[in-house]
Design a protein around this motif. Structure first.
Motif, PDB file in Angstrom:
ATOM      1  N   SER A 244      18.557 -72.046 -17.457  1.00  0.00           N
ATOM      2  CA  SER A 244      17.282 -72.394 -16.822  1.00  0.00           C
ATOM      3  C   SER A 244      16.192 -72.593 -17.864  1.00  0.00           C
ATOM      4  CB  SER A 244      16.868 -71.314 -15.823  1.00  0.00           C
ATOM      5  OG  SER A 244      16.813 -70.052 -16.439  1.00  0.00           O
ATOM      6  N   SER A 245      16.335 -71.947 -19.032  1.00  0.00           N
ATOM      7  CA  SER A 245      15.401 -72.203 -20.131  1.00  0.00           C
ATOM      8  C   SER A 245      16.004 -71.725 -21.447  1.00  0.00           C
ATOM      9  CB  SER A 245      14.048 -71.531 -19.888  1.00  0.00           C
ATOM     10  OG  SER A 245      14.167 -70.126 -19.918  1.00  0.00           O
ATOM     11  N   ILE A 246      15.502 -72.326 -22.521  1.00  0.00           N
ATOM     12  CA  ILE A 246      15.977 -72.005 -23.868  1.00  0.00           C
ATOM     13  C   ILE A 246      14.804 -71.435 -24.658  1.00  0.00           C
ATOM     14  CG2 ILE A 246      16.973 -72.938 -25.996  1.00  0.00           C
ATOM     15  CD1 ILE A 246      18.210 -75.182 -24.299  1.00  0.00           C
ATOM     16  N   PRO A 247      14.905 -70.166 -25.088  1.00  0.00           N
ATOM     17  CA  PRO A 247      13.805 -69.573 -25.870  1.00  0.00           C
ATOM     18  C   PRO A 247      13.588 -70.320 -27.188  1.00  0.00           C
ATOM     19  CG  PRO A 247      15.373 -67.889 -25.146  1.00  0.00           C
ATOM     20  CD  PRO A 247      15.985 -69.222 -24.841  1.00  0.00           C
ATOM     21  N   ASP A 248      12.374 -70.248 -27.700  1.00  0.00           N
ATOM     22  CA  ASP A 248      12.038 -70.941 -28.952  1.00  0.00           C
ATOM     23  C   ASP A 248      12.940 -70.517 -30.107  1.00  0.00           C
ATOM     24  OD1 ASP A 248      10.065 -72.426 -27.734  1.00  0.00           O
ATOM     25  OD2 ASP A 248       8.443 -71.049 -28.290  1.00  0.00           O
ATOM     26  N   GLN A 249      13.275 -69.205 -30.188  1.00  0.00           N
ATOM     27  CA  GLN A 249      14.142 -68.717 -31.263  1.00  0.00           C
ATOM     28  C   GLN A 249      15.516 -69.390 -31.198  1.00  0.00           C
ATOM     29  OE1 GLN A 249      11.984 -67.405 -33.634  1.00  0.00           O
ATOM     30  NE2 GLN A 249      13.894 -66.375 -34.167  1.00  0.00           N
ATOM     31  N   THR A 250      15.997 -69.614 -29.989  1.00  0.00           N
ATOM     32  CA  THR A 250      17.309 -70.257 -29.818  1.00  0.00           C
ATOM     33  C   THR A 250      17.221 -71.735 -30.168  1.00  0.00           C
ATOM     34  OG1 THR A 250      17.948 -68.643 -28.143  1.00  0.00           O
ATOM     35  CG2 THR A 250      19.174 -70.716 -28.175  1.00  0.00           C
ATOM     36  N   LYS A 251      16.106 -72.371 -29.850  1.00  0.00           N
ATOM     37  CA  LYS A 251      15.940 -73.788 -30.213  1.00  0.00           C
ATOM     38  C   LYS A 251      16.091 -73.978 -31.720  1.00  0.00           C
ATOM     39  CE  LYS A 251      13.051 -74.979 -26.281  1.00  0.00           C
ATOM     40  NZ  LYS A 251      11.692 -75.243 -25.796  1.00  0.00           N
ATOM     41  N   LYS A 252      15.598 -73.005 -32.486  1.00  0.00           N
ATOM     42  CA  LYS A 252      15.742 -73.081 -33.946  1.00  0.00           C
ATOM     43  C   LYS A 252      17.209 -73.025 -34.356  1.00  0.00           C
ATOM     44  CE  LYS A 252      11.261 -70.976 -34.784  1.00  0.00           C
ATOM     45  NZ  LYS A 252      10.548 -69.741 -35.142  1.00  0.00           N
ATOM     46  N   LEU A 253      18.016 -72.265 -33.619  1.00  0.00           N
ATOM     47  CA  LEU A 253      19.446 -72.150 -33.924  1.00  0.00           C
ATOM     48  C   LEU A 253      20.208 -73.444 -33.604  1.00  0.00           C
ATOM     49  CD1 LEU A 253      20.112 -68.566 -32.497  1.00  0.00           C
ATOM     50  CD2 LEU A 253      19.858 -69.219 -34.903  1.00  0.00           C
ATOM     51  N   LEU A 254      19.571 -74.325 -32.855  1.00  0.00           N
ATOM     52  CA  LEU A 254      20.191 -75.605 -32.486  1.00  0.00           C
ATOM     53  C   LEU A 254      19.888 -76.717 -33.488  1.00  0.00           C
ATOM     54  CD1 LEU A 254      19.480 -75.490 -28.655  1.00  0.00           C
ATOM     55  CD2 LEU A 254      21.699 -75.203 -29.779  1.00  0.00           C
ATOM     56  N   THR A 255      19.070 -76.428 -34.470  1.00  0.00           N
ATOM     57  CA  THR A 255      18.727 -77.425 -35.484  1.00  0.00           C
ATOM     58  C   THR A 255      19.994 -77.917 -36.176  1.00  0.00           C
ATOM     59  OG1 THR A 255      16.599 -76.369 -35.860  1.00  0.00           O
ATOM     60  CG2 THR A 255      17.374 -77.875 -37.572  1.00  0.00           C
ATOM     61  N   GLY A 256      20.169 -79.239 -36.213  1.00  0.00           N
ATOM     62  CA  GLY A 256      21.306 -79.825 -36.918  1.00  0.00           C
ATOM     63  C   GLY A 256      22.555 -80.041 -36.086  1.00  0.00           C
ATOM     64  N   VAL A 257      22.524 -79.684 -34.790  1.00  0.00           N
ATOM     65  CA  VAL A 257      23.720 -79.952 -33.987  1.00  0.00           C
ATOM     66  C   VAL A 257      23.845 -81.459 -33.753  1.00  0.00           C
ATOM     67  CG1 VAL A 257      23.763 -77.715 -32.806  1.00  0.00           C
ATOM     68  CG2 VAL A 257      22.587 -79.628 -31.742  1.00  0.00           C
ATOM     69  N   ASP A 258      25.071 -81.942 -33.706  1.00  0.00           N
ATOM     70  CA  ASP A 258      25.324 -83.347 -33.370  1.00  0.00           C
ATOM     71  C   ASP A 258      25.562 -83.523 -31.878  1.00  0.00           C
ATOM     72  OD1 ASP A 258      25.086 -84.212 -35.991  1.00  0.00           O
ATOM     73  OD2 ASP A 258      27.234 -83.972 -36.405  1.00  0.00           O
ATOM     74  N   TYR A 259      26.172 -82.496 -31.257  1.00  0.00           N
ATOM     75  CA  TYR A 259      26.509 -82.563 -29.836  1.00  0.00           C
ATOM     76  C   TYR A 259      26.117 -81.263 -29.170  1.00  0.00           C
ATOM     77  CZ  TYR A 259      29.398 -86.378 -31.495  1.00  0.00           C
ATOM     78  OH  TYR A 259      29.837 -87.514 -32.105  1.00  0.00           O
ATOM     79  N   ILE A 260      25.579 -81.383 -27.957  1.00  0.00           N
ATOM     80  CA  ILE A 260      25.238 -80.214 -27.171  1.00  0.00           C
ATOM     81  C   ILE A 260      25.653 -80.470 -25.725  1.00  0.00           C
ATOM     82  CG2 ILE A 260      22.868 -80.993 -26.839  1.00  0.00           C
ATOM     83  CD1 ILE A 260      22.029 -78.034 -26.834  1.00  0.00           C
ATOM     84  N   ALA A 261      26.347 -79.508 -25.151  1.00  0.00           N
ATOM     85  CA  ALA A 261      26.718 -79.575 -23.736  1.00  0.00           C
ATOM     86  C   ALA A 261      25.799 -78.621 -22.994  1.00  0.00           C
ATOM     87  CB  ALA A 261      28.177 -79.178 -23.544  1.00  0.00           C
ATOM     88  N   VAL A 262      24.996 -79.163 -22.086  1.00  0.00           N
ATOM     89  CA  VAL A 262      24.060 -78.380 -21.298  1.00  0.00           C
ATOM     90  C   VAL A 262      24.292 -78.711 -19.836  1.00  0.00           C
ATOM     91  CG1 VAL A 262      21.629 -77.811 -20.897  1.00  0.00           C
ATOM     92  CG2 VAL A 262      22.353 -78.556 -23.152  1.00  0.00           C
ATOM     93  N   ASP A 263      24.303 -77.688 -18.984  1.00  0.00           N
ATOM     94  CA  ASP A 263      24.516 -77.953 -17.553  1.00  0.00           C
ATOM     95  C   ASP A 263      23.321 -78.698 -16.960  1.00  0.00           C
ATOM     96  OD1 ASP A 263      22.745 -75.785 -17.703  1.00  0.00           O
ATOM     97  OD2 ASP A 263      23.405 -75.014 -15.786  1.00  0.00           O
ATOM     98  N   SER A 264      23.556 -79.316 -15.825  1.00  0.00           N
ATOM     99  CA  SER A 264      22.468 -80.064 -15.150  1.00  0.00           C
ATOM    100  C   SER A 264      22.638 -79.986 -13.646  1.00  0.00           C
ATOM    101  CB  SER A 264      22.475 -81.534 -15.614  1.00  0.00           C
ATOM    102  OG  SER A 264      23.726 -82.122 -15.357  1.00  0.00           O
ATOM    103  N   LEU A 265      22.592 -78.753 -13.132  1.00  0.00           N
ATOM    104  CA  LEU A 265      22.770 -78.537 -11.692  1.00  0.00           C
ATOM    105  C   LEU A 265      21.579 -79.046 -10.893  1.00  0.00           C
ATOM    106  CD1 LEU A 265      24.467 -77.326  -9.405  1.00  0.00           C
ATOM    107  CD2 LEU A 265      23.344 -75.140  -9.860  1.00  0.00           C
ATOM    108  N   ARG A 266      20.367 -78.787 -11.400  1.00  0.00           N
ATOM    109  CA  ARG A 266      19.145 -79.181 -10.681  1.00  0.00           C
ATOM    110  C   ARG A 266      18.121 -79.737 -11.683  1.00  0.00           C
ATOM    111  NH1 ARG A 266      20.317 -73.999  -8.942  1.00  0.00           N
ATOM    112  NH2 ARG A 266      21.061 -73.923  -6.797  1.00  0.00           N
ATOM    113  N   TYR A 267      17.134 -80.418 -11.149  1.00  0.00           N
ATOM    114  CA  TYR A 267      16.015 -80.835 -12.005  1.00  0.00           C
ATOM    115  C   TYR A 267      15.246 -79.607 -12.425  1.00  0.00           C
ATOM    116  CZ  TYR A 267      16.774 -85.651 -10.582  1.00  0.00           C
ATOM    117  OH  TYR A 267      17.317 -86.883 -10.388  1.00  0.00           O
TER     118      TYR A 267
END
Length: 195
Positions: free
Chosen positions: A172-195
């Motif tokens: 439902s949300s990604i904390p800012d600290q976690t967003k930093k851990l995503l730096t440099g990813v080429d692919y990300i799988a994220v669910d999309s159940l609802r807007y």
């Protein structure tokens, strides 16, 4: 690295029991989806993320016969109710299956599956597992695994990053600290159940 999406359905799976919407009544095989799980094969290891109720069928349908370790995102039924089927994976592995997650999830597994962890259960037919708490980045058979704390509603759960791939489910949300851990990813799988 090879990533196999074993299940991409909602917590109910698709079709949903008793639903007569167009998707659930569809003959399109893309609308027949099991509960969420993935298998990641690298040069060094075979990882399974989550053990949904259809885990046995997902592994059979994808001809996955060997898993070296299991990562659990959280302890909701659609992510763990295939946990008992680790028994068959034990035969291939030849020892206890390492199962990684956060402390809260591991405690839930012990509560939900008490027969697996009971000292009084002397019979066979139970999965042989070693529960390992994730506190920070870890290595599994030489592969760096970065836990990604995310929110599922108000619950803090885990996603995972392996190399340049990130897997985030029930988000439902990604904390800012976690967003930093995503730096440099080429692919990300994220669910999309609802807007």
């Amino acid at each position: 690295m090879r990533i196999s999406f074993l299940g991409t359905g909602t917590s109910h799976g698709v079709p949903v029991i008793g639903c007569s919407c167009k998707v659930c009544k569809s003959k399109n095989p893309k609308n027949k989806r099991n509960r969420t799980s993935i298998h990641i094969k690298t040069k060094n290891t075979n990882l399974l993320i989550d053990t949904p109720p259809e885990m046995r069928l997902e592994l059979i349908m994808n001809n996955i016969q060997h898993v070296d370790a299991v990562l659990i995102t959280h302890a909701h039924a659609d992510h763990i109710m295939g946990f008992d089927d680790i028994r068959a994976l034990n035969w291939q592995l030849g020892h206890e299956m390492p199962v990684y997650s956060d402390k809260k999830t591991l405690e839930s597994l012990k509560r939900i599956f008490p027969y697996i962890f009971s000292k009084e259960n002397h019979g066979g037919g139970i999965p042989q597992v070693e529960l390992i708490e994730i506190k920070k980045e870890l290595k599994i058979y030489g592969e760096n695994i970065i836990p990604l704390p995310i929110y599922h509603g108000k619950n803090l759960i885990l996603g995972y990053r392996i190399k340049k791939f990130a897997y985030i489910t029930d988000c439902s949300s990604i904390p800012d600290q976690t967003k930093k851990l995503l730096t440099g990813v080429d692919y990300i799988a994220v669910d999309s159940l609802r807007y």
